[in-house]
Design an enzyme around this catalytic site. Structure first.
Site, mmCIF file in Angstrom:
data_model
loop_
_atom_site.group_PDB
_atom_site.id
_atom_site.type_symbol
_atom_site.label_atom_id
_atom_site.label_comp_id
_atom_site.label_asym_id
_atom_site.label_seq_id
_atom_site.Cartn_x
_atom_site.Cartn_y
_atom_site.Cartn_z
ATOM 1 N N ARG A 59 -42.134 -17.618 18.507
ATOM 2 C CA ARG A 59 -41.572 -18.417 17.412
ATOM 3 C C ARG A 59 -42.333 -18.167 16.113
ATOM 4 N NH1 ARG A 59 -42.779 -23.520 16.806
ATOM 5 N NH2 ARG A 59 -43.215 -23.838 19.009
ATOM 6 N N TYR A 112 -20.332 -20.325 0.008
ATOM 7 C CA TYR A 112 -20.005 -20.384 1.428
ATOM 8 C C TYR A 112 -19.855 -21.862 1.808
ATOM 9 C CZ TYR A 112 -20.618 -19.358 6.386
ATOM 10 O OH TYR A 112 -20.456 -19.230 7.740
ATOM 11 N N ASP A 182 -27.890 -16.394 -2.928
ATOM 12 C CA ASP A 182 -27.289 -15.886 -1.697
ATOM 13 C C ASP A 182 -26.558 -14.592 -2.075
ATOM 14 O OD1 ASP A 182 -25.659 -15.278 0.477
ATOM 15 O OD2 ASP A 182 -25.214 -17.372 0.950
ATOM 16 N N LYS A 207 -23.665 -10.237 8.332
ATOM 17 C CA LYS A 207 -22.558 -9.595 7.628
ATOM 18 C C LYS A 207 -22.913 -8.117 7.359
ATOM 19 C CE LYS A 207 -21.121 -13.801 7.826
ATOM 20 N NZ LYS A 207 -21.289 -14.758 6.760
HETATM 21 C C1 LIG Z 1 -21.777 -16.019 6.616
HETATM 22 C C2 LIG Z 1 -22.437 -16.489 5.391
HETATM 23 C C3 LIG Z 1 -23.470 -17.429 5.437
HETATM 24 C C4 LIG Z 1 -23.942 -18.035 6.737
HETATM 25 O O1 LIG Z 1 -24.461 -17.055 7.587
HETATM 26 P P1 LIG Z 1 -24.508 -17.167 9.194
HETATM 27 O O2 LIG Z 1 -25.215 -15.931 9.600
HETATM 28 O O3 LIG Z 1 -23.096 -17.287 9.671
HETATM 29 O O4 LIG Z 1 -25.263 -18.416 9.492
HETATM 30 C C5 LIG Z 1 -24.059 -17.813 4.254
HETATM 31 N N1 LIG Z 1 -23.654 -17.310 3.079
HETATM 32 C C6 LIG Z 1 -22.649 -16.416 2.990
HETATM 33 C C7 LIG Z 1 -22.242 -15.904 1.662
HETATM 34 C C8 LIG Z 1 -22.009 -15.977 4.141
HETATM 35 O O5 LIG Z 1 -21.015 -15.091 4.056
#
Ligand SMILES: *Cc1c(COP(=O)(O)O)cnc(C)c1O
Length: 388
Positions: A59, A112, A182, A207
């Site tokens: 962890r 998101y 982000d 992604k």
């Molecule tokens: C998918 C996504 C998230 C969240 O990510 P996870 O890996 O599904 O927890 C946050 N911000 C954006 C822009 C995303 O496309």
């Protein structure tokens, strides 16, 4: 962008970053051990209090995950990086790790849906309040900052699902609160928020970075002091990055440049063709001249990316469209090899009520598309067949 120009090109660094001396192995081995033994009582004591040890307890750190962190830091021009169990784990680590009851956050309204839900739900319940603004409008973020009270400014650019752009120089110029971007839609090869003075960049590596729809992982990059503080919270929060996901993400990173280049080119071509299609009323993509911040796209993004969204003139055609598509799949993720479409109003943003969706421009006719690696003419044939 800063003058970083003794560095090799991004395409090269995506190949060389995160390598370690692995006894000649070209790929980073996957270390699955949850725990490491100590050679002495003193070493055990040192491990327990070490910051980000890679060989103590899983962890706290892991050598495979550590290799990925160094690669992300290098690509983001950051001092350090942290990998956690998902994109949402990255976001909640930032929000809950840096804010206390009574603190205030300024966040972009175009985010998101999970980000909005975390800020409007659990964060608010814990006494952390958020002002949502239209960050694509110059000056709105800075105007909402309350000196001494605002601890975080959070934006997403390009934004989900309308591909809105926030000026990173404007975010980087905000002083006082930590600024967080982000950057998931851009990937580390599409833009570099830290070069614009932003404090923390985050990605859902699920992604484009991992890029094959087989990983759930989040990453954060920033100055080492910030990363160490976030790590201190993340080990209590417990949303640990798995070594298997870190290994697959490192593998994905090696091909990110070619995937991103191809996806950007195909998305722009499809966006142009869709703009001329009679069943479509508008198309959102930063590479289009019709995008409201196309000028900013040209300076801020190295490539315009594989995401686009479009408005169906008749939203009632969506279910039939899904049934007619033969190649393109209906699924909500993005950044992988398969081209995916989804209707945000009934999937990613279904938890919002229709007024809140309307306020951020998410209509029932809006369809988001994540362009994969198939040949553009096959994708186009599938789309026009389903739109007919
Ligand atoms: C998918 C996504 C998230 C969240 O990510 P996870 O890996 O599904 O927890 C946050 N911000 C954006 C822009 C995303 O496309």
């Amino acid at each position: 962008m800063t003058a970083a120009d003794d560095r090799p090109a991004d395409a090269t660094r995506a190949i060389t970053a995160g390598r370690r001396a692995n006894e000649g192995a070209l790929t980073v081995p996957m270390w699955t051990s949850a725990v490491w033994e100590s050679e002495s009582a003193a070493a055990a004591a040192a491990g327990a209090t070490a910051i980000r040890p890679e060989r103590f307890y899983a962890r706290h750190g892991n050598p495979t995950v550590g290799a990925l962190c160094s690669a992300i830091a290098e690509l983001e021009h950051a001092e350090d990086a942290l990998a956690v169990g998902s994109g949402m784990a990255a976001l909640s680590t930032v929000v809950l790790g840096l804010c206390s009851a009574g603190d205030h956050i300024v966040a972009s309204r175009h985010c998101y849906a999970g980000t909005t839900a975390l800020l409007a739900g659990p964060a608010r319940r814990l006494g952390i309040t958020t002002t949502f603004v239209d960050a694509t409008r110059p000056g709105e973020l800075a105007a909402a900052v309350r000196p001494g009270e605002t601890t975080l400014v959070i934006v997403e650019t390009p934004s989900n699902p309308l591909l809105g752009l926030v000026d990173l120089d404007e975010v980087g110029a905000i002083t006082g609160p930590f600024t967080v971007v982000d950057s998931t839609f851009a990937t580390p090869l599409g833009q570099r928020p830290l070069d614009h003075g932003v404090d923390i960049v985050m990605h859902s590596a699920t992604k484009g970075i991992a890029g094959h729809n087989d990983v759930t992982l989040g990453v954060l990059a920033a100055e080492r002091e910030i990363i160490d503080a976030l790590w201190g919270f993340s080990i209590l929060h417990g949303a640990v990055a798995s070594p298997f996901d870190a290994m697959l993400t490192l593998r994905g990173l090696r091909t990110l440049d070619v995937r991103h280049e191809r996806q950007s080119a195909t998305a722009l071509e499809l966006a142009r063709r869709l703009e001329a299609h009679p069943a479509i009323t508008s198309v959102h993509h930063p590479g289009l001249e019709s995008h409201p911040r196309h000028d900013l796209a040209r300076t801020q993004l190295t490539r315009t990316g594989g995401l686009l969204s479009f408005e169906l003139a008749d939203p009632a055609r969506w279910p039939g469209m899904v049934e007619s598509l033969r190649l393109i799949r209906c699924a909500t993720s993005l950044g992988g090899p398969e081209t995916l479409v989804c209707q945000p109003s009934t999937t990613t943003h279904a938890a919002l009520d229709s007024d809140d969706r309307a306020a951020i421009g998410i209509t029932d006719g809006l369809i988001r598309m994540s362009v994969g690696l198939e040949a553009v003419d096959d994708l186009w044939a599938d789309l026009i067949g389903a739109l007919a």
